[in-house]
Design a protein around this motif. Structure first.
Motif, PDB file in Angstrom:
ATOM      1  N   LYS A   1     -43.175   2.092  -8.137  1.00 57.51           N
ATOM      2  CA  LYS A   1     -42.928   3.051  -7.036  1.00 57.51           C
ATOM      3  C   LYS A   1     -41.515   3.638  -7.086  1.00 57.51           C
ATOM      4  O   LYS A   1     -41.238   4.665  -6.508  1.00 57.51           O
ATOM      5  CB  LYS A   1     -43.106   2.339  -5.687  1.00 57.51           C
ATOM      6  N   MET A   2     -40.598   2.924  -7.774  1.00 59.58           N
ATOM      7  CA  MET A   2     -39.185   3.338  -7.747  1.00 59.58           C
ATOM      8  C   MET A   2     -38.957   4.600  -8.578  1.00 59.58           C
ATOM      9  O   MET A   2     -39.364   4.646  -9.734  1.00 59.58           O
ATOM     10  CB  MET A   2     -38.301   2.221  -8.302  1.00 59.58           C
ATOM     11  N   PRO A   3     -38.281   5.585  -7.997  1.00 57.89           N
ATOM     12  CA  PRO A   3     -38.119   6.846  -8.722  1.00 57.89           C
ATOM     13  C   PRO A   3     -36.968   6.845  -9.747  1.00 57.89           C
ATOM     14  O   PRO A   3     -36.860   7.758 -10.553  1.00 57.89           O
ATOM     15  CB  PRO A   3     -37.821   7.836  -7.590  1.00 57.89           C
ATOM     16  N   GLN A   4     -36.124   5.841  -9.713  1.00 62.68           N
ATOM     17  CA  GLN A   4     -34.931   5.852 -10.567  1.00 62.68           C
ATOM     18  C   GLN A   4     -35.275   5.704 -12.063  1.00 62.68           C
ATOM     19  O   GLN A   4     -36.346   5.235 -12.416  1.00 62.68           O
ATOM     20  CB  GLN A   4     -33.997   4.690 -10.204  1.00 62.68           C
ATOM     21  N   THR A   5     -34.304   6.079 -12.902  1.00 60.70           N
ATOM     22  CA  THR A   5     -34.399   5.796 -14.333  1.00 60.70           C
ATOM     23  C   THR A   5     -34.238   4.281 -14.493  1.00 60.70           C
ATOM     24  O   THR A   5     -33.347   3.698 -13.888  1.00 60.70           O
ATOM     25  CB  THR A   5     -33.249   6.504 -15.090  1.00 60.70           C
ATOM     26  N   LYS A   6     -35.128   3.675 -15.302  1.00 60.17           N
ATOM     27  CA  LYS A   6     -35.070   2.214 -15.406  1.00 60.17           C
ATOM     28  C   LYS A   6     -35.009   1.765 -16.864  1.00 60.17           C
ATOM     29  O   LYS A   6     -35.724   2.285 -17.711  1.00 60.17           O
ATOM     30  CB  LYS A   6     -36.297   1.579 -14.737  1.00 60.17           C
ATOM     31  N   LEU A   7     -34.156   0.791 -17.102  1.00 58.83           N
ATOM     32  CA  LEU A   7     -34.106   0.138 -18.414  1.00 58.83           C
ATOM     33  C   LEU A   7     -34.374  -1.333 -18.136  1.00 58.83           C
ATOM     34  O   LEU A   7     -33.612  -1.987 -17.412  1.00 58.83           O
ATOM     35  CB  LEU A   7     -32.715   0.338 -19.049  1.00 58.83           C
ATOM     36  N   ILE A   8     -35.488  -1.828 -18.678  1.00 57.53           N
ATOM     37  CA  ILE A   8     -35.925  -3.183 -18.305  1.00 57.53           C
ATOM     38  C   ILE A   8     -35.989  -4.072 -19.539  1.00 57.53           C
ATOM     39  O   ILE A   8     -36.772  -3.819 -20.464  1.00 57.53           O
ATOM     40  CB  ILE A   8     -37.311  -3.142 -17.620  1.00 57.53           C
TER      41      ILE A   8
ATOM     42  N   GLY B   1     -34.649   9.523 -19.842  1.00 55.65           N
ATOM     43  CA  GLY B   1     -34.644  10.689 -18.959  1.00 55.65           C
ATOM     44  C   GLY B   1     -34.778  10.314 -17.499  1.00 55.65           C
ATOM     45  O   GLY B   1     -34.951   9.141 -17.150  1.00 55.65           O
ATOM     46  N   LYS B   2     -34.721  11.344 -16.661  1.00 53.45           N
ATOM     47  CA  LYS B   2     -34.821  11.143 -15.216  1.00 53.45           C
ATOM     48  C   LYS B   2     -36.180  10.516 -14.879  1.00 53.45           C
ATOM     49  O   LYS B   2     -37.216  10.967 -15.376  1.00 53.45           O
ATOM     50  CB  LYS B   2     -34.672  12.511 -14.529  1.00 53.45           C
ATOM     51  N   GLU B   3     -36.163   9.496 -14.071  1.00 49.24           N
ATOM     52  CA  GLU B   3     -37.360   8.770 -13.587  1.00 49.24           C
ATOM     53  C   GLU B   3     -38.128   8.070 -14.707  1.00 49.24           C
ATOM     54  O   GLU B   3     -39.253   7.619 -14.505  1.00 49.24           O
ATOM     55  CB  GLU B   3     -38.298   9.701 -12.809  1.00 49.24           C
ATOM     56  N   GLU B   4     -37.554   7.984 -15.895  1.00 53.04           N
ATOM     57  CA  GLU B   4     -38.246   7.317 -16.997  1.00 53.04           C
ATOM     58  C   GLU B   4     -38.005   5.812 -16.951  1.00 53.04           C
ATOM     59  O   GLU B   4     -36.928   5.356 -16.571  1.00 53.04           O
ATOM     60  CB  GLU B   4     -37.734   7.871 -18.340  1.00 53.04           C
ATOM     61  N   SER B   5     -39.014   5.054 -17.348  1.00 49.86           N
ATOM     62  CA  SER B   5     -38.854   3.598 -17.439  1.00 49.86           C
ATOM     63  C   SER B   5     -38.922   3.189 -18.906  1.00 49.86           C
ATOM     64  O   SER B   5     -39.932   3.433 -19.567  1.00 49.86           O
ATOM     65  CB  SER B   5     -39.973   2.886 -16.684  1.00 49.86           C
ATOM     66  N   VAL B   6     -37.861   2.575 -19.389  1.00 50.19           N
ATOM     67  CA  VAL B   6     -37.807   2.184 -20.801  1.00 50.19           C
ATOM     68  C   VAL B   6     -37.752   0.664 -20.910  1.00 50.19           C
ATOM     69  O   VAL B   6     -36.939   0.022 -20.239  1.00 50.19           O
ATOM     70  CB  VAL B   6     -36.574   2.811 -21.500  1.00 50.19           C
ATOM     71  N   ALA B   7     -38.628   0.122 -21.740  1.00 48.97           N
ATOM     72  CA  ALA B   7     -38.650  -1.330 -21.952  1.00 48.97           C
ATOM     73  C   ALA B   7     -37.705  -1.685 -23.086  1.00 48.97           C
ATOM     74  O   ALA B   7     -37.572  -0.948 -24.063  1.00 48.97           O
ATOM     75  CB  ALA B   7     -40.060  -1.770 -22.298  1.00 48.97           C
ATOM     76  N   LEU B   8     -37.067  -2.819 -22.936  1.00 49.74           N
ATOM     77  CA  LEU B   8     -36.157  -3.289 -23.983  1.00 49.74           C
ATOM     78  C   LEU B   8     -36.605  -4.702 -24.353  1.00 49.74           C
ATOM     79  O   LEU B   8     -36.515  -5.623 -23.533  1.00 49.74           O
ATOM     80  CB  LEU B   8     -34.729  -3.311 -23.413  1.00 49.74           C
ATOM     81  N   ALA B   9     -37.126  -4.844 -25.567  1.00 54.43           N
ATOM     82  CA  ALA B   9     -37.609  -6.162 -25.987  1.00 54.43           C
ATOM     83  C   ALA B   9     -36.863  -6.598 -27.234  1.00 54.43           C
ATOM     84  O   ALA B   9     -36.446  -5.761 -28.041  1.00 54.43           O
ATOM     85  CB  ALA B   9     -39.108  -6.108 -26.243  1.00 54.43           C
ATOM     86  N   GLY B  10     -36.704  -7.860 -27.377  1.00 55.63           N
ATOM     87  CA  GLY B  10     -36.015  -8.387 -28.563  1.00 55.63           C
ATOM     88  C   GLY B  10     -35.877  -9.884 -28.419  1.00 55.63           C
ATOM     89  O   GLY B  10     -35.954 -10.425 -27.303  1.00 55.63           O
ATOM     90  N   GLU B  11     -35.679 -10.549 -29.560  1.00 56.37           N
ATOM     91  CA  GLU B  11     -35.579 -12.017 -29.489  1.00 56.37           C
ATOM     92  C   GLU B  11     -34.304 -12.431 -28.743  1.00 56.37           C
ATOM     93  O   GLU B  11     -33.431 -11.579 -28.477  1.00 56.37           O
ATOM     94  CB  GLU B  11     -35.580 -12.597 -30.911  1.00 56.37           C
ATOM     95  N   ASN B  12     -34.193 -13.722 -28.455  1.00 60.08           N
ATOM     96  CA  ASN B  12     -32.984 -14.232 -27.792  1.00 60.08           C
ATOM     97  C   ASN B  12     -31.764 -13.924 -28.659  1.00 60.08           C
ATOM     98  O   ASN B  12     -31.807 -14.103 -29.879  1.00 60.08           O
ATOM     99  CB  ASN B  12     -33.074 -15.750 -27.601  1.00 60.08           C
ATOM    100  N   GLY B  13     -30.714 -13.450 -28.037  1.00 55.09           N
ATOM    101  CA  GLY B  13     -29.490 -13.152 -28.784  1.00 55.09           C
ATOM    102  C   GLY B  13     -29.508 -11.797 -29.456  1.00 55.09           C
ATOM    103  O   GLY B  13     -28.620 -11.472 -30.252  1.00 55.09           O
TER     104      GLY B  13
END
Lengths: 234, 268
Positions: free
Chosen positions: A180-187, A26-38
């Protein structure tokens, strides 16, 4: 806002790098993306920006569907910060690198300069303005790479291993900055402690698809779950 | 000096292009056109016309002063080009032995004269190109080439070669350090490993070039090549271009060297 539905990316050797991946951020949401190599994290990010072709499924950024005719729009709205800042900083000076995107989108030089200065000020790195990208430290390069993406005013930010090459102080600064960043983030990152501090939600990825999702604190501390996903719990 | 410093050296001229002098502010197409006409005029002279070429020093001298480009930086690069034209010019010293003119008791042969013309012409042309690079951002230059309908494939090749030059040098430095650390004190790369070293260097460079290209595409590169905003040509841009063209044509068709000599003789 980022909406990915059953996204599949197939490499020329028929490997399914991303397989029916679905995610809504969603808007301004930060989502983490974790997983093994590959697991397909980088491939997923390249597919979201239209660099890699999509075999099946769809990607929507701010309601605009990723199609060939919309590539201009999608890339202006989606900023991808690469794992290695050296891949992202390719011009002679930090100024030119930050100006690269706005210039490609046809902004007049006066506005380009305003965008560059504004972005540098936001990130507190105005001292880098006249410097050569080749002469920066790891932390400075990372910030310059983020500035290069932010200067395009994207609404969705994709980070691929943002803490790679950073020392603890630079990592701490990055956490402060991202919060501080307001954008939607996928990290996407292997640094689970970092993800826990920055993201409100986490997605565990395995074999190109969503393994499970939930609150970072719940997922990252679950030893059994993390091992099943090919990761190590905190 | 290590490879990284040399890469910085290559790109240091382009870094000057973000300046804000009267030359930097001129429209790129006017600068490109002026440089093109200057080079064409310089190379149009006869191979013995040294005296006629002397006034053409006006272009690099004025541009260098107005664009605030350090002479040392340009000279270093011009010196790289000079050895190439030496190879072309040296045979003239032996092949053209007819006397051209005499200064006191010394007779200067046509070979010496044409040798001097080759060196001087190279100096002028390379200076013109370097000053163009120093006063115009590379992206703007390639955008103008696109506008001039130069085939896109050539421009992409130019852009990628320019970008990948630093990349190739950077990769070779990292590989060389890694090799040296396990090379048992050997100087350079052993001939037995050279093939594999070059092969790996190429593969690694291709990989990096691909990632850089992806990064460029993510920021709008190659979507619509009209991307870079088309600046309006102002009156001062047109005046700049016209002035350079006029001076080039003037010195091309009027023997200013002879006028100057006559003037000097009259006052002396």
């Amino acid at each position: 806002m980022l909406n990915i539905v059953k996204l599949t990316v197939v490499y020329p050797d028929n490997t399914k790098a991303v397989d029916k991946f679905t995610l809504h951020a969603g808007k301004e949401e930060s989502v983490a993306l974790a997983g093994e190599n590959g697991a397909g994290k980088t491939t997923l990010m390249l597919a979201i920006t239209g660099v890699l072709p999509i075999a099946e499924g769809s990607v929507q950024v701010d309601g605009i569907t990723l199609e060939k005719k919309n590539l201009n729009d999608i890339r202006a709205r989606t900023g991808l910060v690469f794992q290695n800042p050296d891949d992202q900083l390719f011009t002679a000076s930090v100024y030119d690198d930050i100006a690269f995107g706005p210039r490609n989108y046809g902004l007049p030089e006066k506005q380009v300069a305003e965008r560059v200065n504004q972005t540098l000020e936001e990130l507190g790195i105005t001292r880098l303005l006249g410097r050569s990208a080749l002469k920066l430290s790891g932390g400075e390069k990372r910030l310059a790479a983020i500035a290069a993406v932010l200067s395009m005013n994207p609404s969705v930010l994709l980070f691929d291993e943002p803490t790679a090459f950073l020392d603890l102080k630079a990592r701490r600064n990055l956490i402060r900055l991202l919060n501080k960043m307001p954008q939607t983030k996928l990290i996407a990152s292997h640094d689970l402690l970092f993800l826990e501090e920055v993201c409100g939600r986490a997605v565990l990825m395995k074999n190109g698809t969503v393994f499970t999702e939930g609150a970072p604190a719940d997922l990252f501390h679950d030893k059994k779950l993390m091992e099943d996903c090919g990761l190590e719990a905190i | 000096m290590n490879i990284r410093n040399k890469i910085n050296d290559i790109y240091s001229l382009e870094q000057l292009s973000s300046g804000n002098t009267v030359i930097h502010r001129r429209h790129p197409i006017c600068k490109l056109l002026a440089a093109f006409i200057f080079i064409m005029t310089v190379i149009s002279f006869d191979r013995h016309a040294f005296g006629r070429l002397i006034p053409f020093i006006f272009y690099p001298s004025i541009l260098m002063a107005l664009s605030e480009t350090p002479y040392g930086l340009l000279l270093k690069r011009v010196l790289i080009a000079i050895p190439f034209c030496l190879f072309i010019g040296i045979p003239n010293l032996f092949l053209e032995k007819d006397p051209a003119f005499t200064v006191g008791n010394i007779t200067v042969s046509c070979g010496v004269l044409s040798f001097a013309v080759i060196i001087y012409r190279t100096y002028l042309c390379v200076m013109a190109v370097l000053l163009l690079i120093a006063a115009t951002p590379f992206t703007e230059l390639t955008a103008q080439l696109r506008r001039m309908k130069i085939p896109n494939i050539f421009i992409i090749m130019l852009e990628m070669t320019y970008r990948c030059l630093g990349l190739l040098a950077g990769e070779s430095e990292s590989m060389h350090i890694a090799y040296a650390l396990r090379g048992g004190g050997a100087k350079g790369v052993d001939i037995r490993h050279a093939g594999g070293f070059i092969g790996s260097l190429l593969t690694r460079s291709f990989d990096r070039a691909e990632r850089i290209y992806a990064a460029m595409k993510c920021r709008g590169y190659g979507l619509s090549y009209g991307g870079i905003r088309q600046r309006v040509i102002t009156v001062s841009d047109a005046v700049y271009c016209a002035l350079v063209c006029f001076l080039c044509m003037f010195f091309r068709f009027v023997d200013a060297g002879r006028w100057i000599t006559a003037f000097v003789e009259r006052i002396s």
